[in-house]
Write an enzyme that holds these catalytic residues in place. Sequence first.
Site, short mmCIF file in Angstrom:
data_model
loop_
_atom_site.label_atom_id
_atom_site.label_comp_id
_atom_site.label_asym_id
_atom_site.label_seq_id
_atom_site.Cartn_x
_atom_site.Cartn_y
_atom_site.Cartn_z
N GLU A 155 9.51 -7.93 -3.93
CA GLU A 155 9.55 -9.22 -3.12
C GLU A 155 10.35 -9.03 -1.90
O GLU A 155 11.06 -9.95 -1.44
CB GLU A 155 10.16 -10.43 -3.96
CG GLU A 155 9.03 -10.68 -5.04
CD GLU A 155 7.81 -11.40 -4.45
OE1 GLU A 155 7.60 -11.83 -3.41
OE2 GLU A 155 7.03 -11.74 -5.46
N GLY A 156 10.65 -7.78 -1.46
CA GLY A 156 11.55 -7.48 -0.11
C GLY A 156 12.63 -6.86 -0.39
O GLY A 156 13.54 -7.47 -1.51
N GLY A 194 8.68 -16.85 -4.38
CA GLY A 194 8.82 -15.31 -5.40
C GLY A 194 10.23 -14.78 -5.02
O GLY A 194 10.65 -14.26 -6.15
N ARG A 195 10.78 -15.09 -4.11
CA ARG A 195 12.33 -14.71 -4.04
C ARG A 195 13.42 -15.25 -4.93
O ARG A 195 14.16 -14.92 -5.25
CB ARG A 195 12.76 -14.48 -2.56
CG ARG A 195 12.18 -13.32 -1.72
CD ARG A 195 12.46 -13.36 -0.52
NE ARG A 195 11.56 -12.34 0.27
CZ ARG A 195 11.18 -12.09 1.48
NH1 ARG A 195 11.66 -13.33 2.43
NH2 ARG A 195 10.70 -11.17 2.10
N GLU A 232 0.80 -1.07 0.15
CA GLU A 232 -0.03 0.03 -0.13
C GLU A 232 0.93 1.28 -0.16
O GLU A 232 2.16 1.24 0.20
CB GLU A 232 -0.88 0.01 1.35
CG GLU A 232 -1.76 -1.05 1.04
CD GLU A 232 -2.83 -1.22 2.25
OE1 GLU A 232 -2.80 -0.45 3.31
OE2 GLU A 232 -3.57 -2.09 2.48
#
Length: 388
Positions: A373-374, A252-253, A125
């Site tokens: 993804e971080g 995802g990573r 967000e």
Amino acid sequence: MLLTPDQTMIRDAVRDFAQQELWPNAAQWDKAHTFPHEVHQGLAALGAYGICVPEDLGGAGLDYTTLAIVLEEIAAGDGGTSTAISVTNCPVNAILMRYGNDAQKKQWLTPLAQGQMLGAFCLTEPHVGSDASALRTTATRVSASQEGPTATKQGDEYVINGVKQFITSGKNGHVAIVIAVTDKGAGKKGMSAFIVPTSAPGYQVARLEDKLGQHSSDTAQINFDNCRIPAENLIGSEGEGYKIALSALEGGRIGIAAQSIGMARSAFQAALHYSKERVSFGTAIFNHQAVGFRLADCATQLEAARQLMYHAAALRDAGLPCLKEAAMAKLFASETAEQVCSVAIQTLGGYGVVSDFPVERIYRDVRVCQIYEGTSDVQKIIIQRALA
């Protein structure tokens, strides 16, 4: 790691497609900010949309190692296209495979795996990036028995309100997994996960971001304005959203590591080719130690990144914990990729910074791999905690 004969065959098929259909068109897509619908259908025909989805649900029935191999090859052709494919495979497909019920899998996972739909993941967000526990988007359950403007005569529904930011395929995607708050007083245990068709009333593409790179993949801000979805679109149970969101981050990573390697590999190969053709002081610049040693370092770092990626993927395929290893793979691969692309630009000299040559575009495309993804800092936090 040695690839199996099947993995080699799949790699070669995807590589051929990427080099024939993606690589020659990537520069034009970048300049025109074009989402290549037809090419996505070609990748869907190759099974790239549902690598890990079981065959009986429309997927290829393969593993995360193969997914990493496929994503590297797609990214070597075009980074933006690989991002859209990566998000559909993981987290979207991965979440539906693990937490979706049979009806949800039939209605949503099968068409996603077959390439009839493209997936989006709505977690971030405007005020929330790495801290996923601070979401403000809400999902309120309403029923036919309620009165007033939120009531419905069509059975139980959820009404979603809020804003999601930096959503890959937010415009061109067909279905989104949305994480929203269903119990404001329960903290992390007050979040839930929902399946939201992008055609649902109240799902609004507020704007498309004008980004540094990856212009062939749309990144959107999404407004949910009284967006109504059936109650059966809840994934799992109420309160499981935070757990569901985090569950797919390992895969995802690994995918982002694969993308990083694929993009950097193309920049490296362009630089290597140029270094053997460009003559300076009577010899190809590749023969000058300053250039040759830089390229040798790049080749070594790329191979090290690939092996970290394979290791994390192998652990996930074996059902073993790989949070730390996936973080290591993403951290090392994404930061290595930027370094390799920088060396590629340096090798091409002035040509490296003009759009007639591909390395400046790849440099722009790969930079975000240290963020989504971080971020790299988040990966270091994860690794640090694992060492405690």
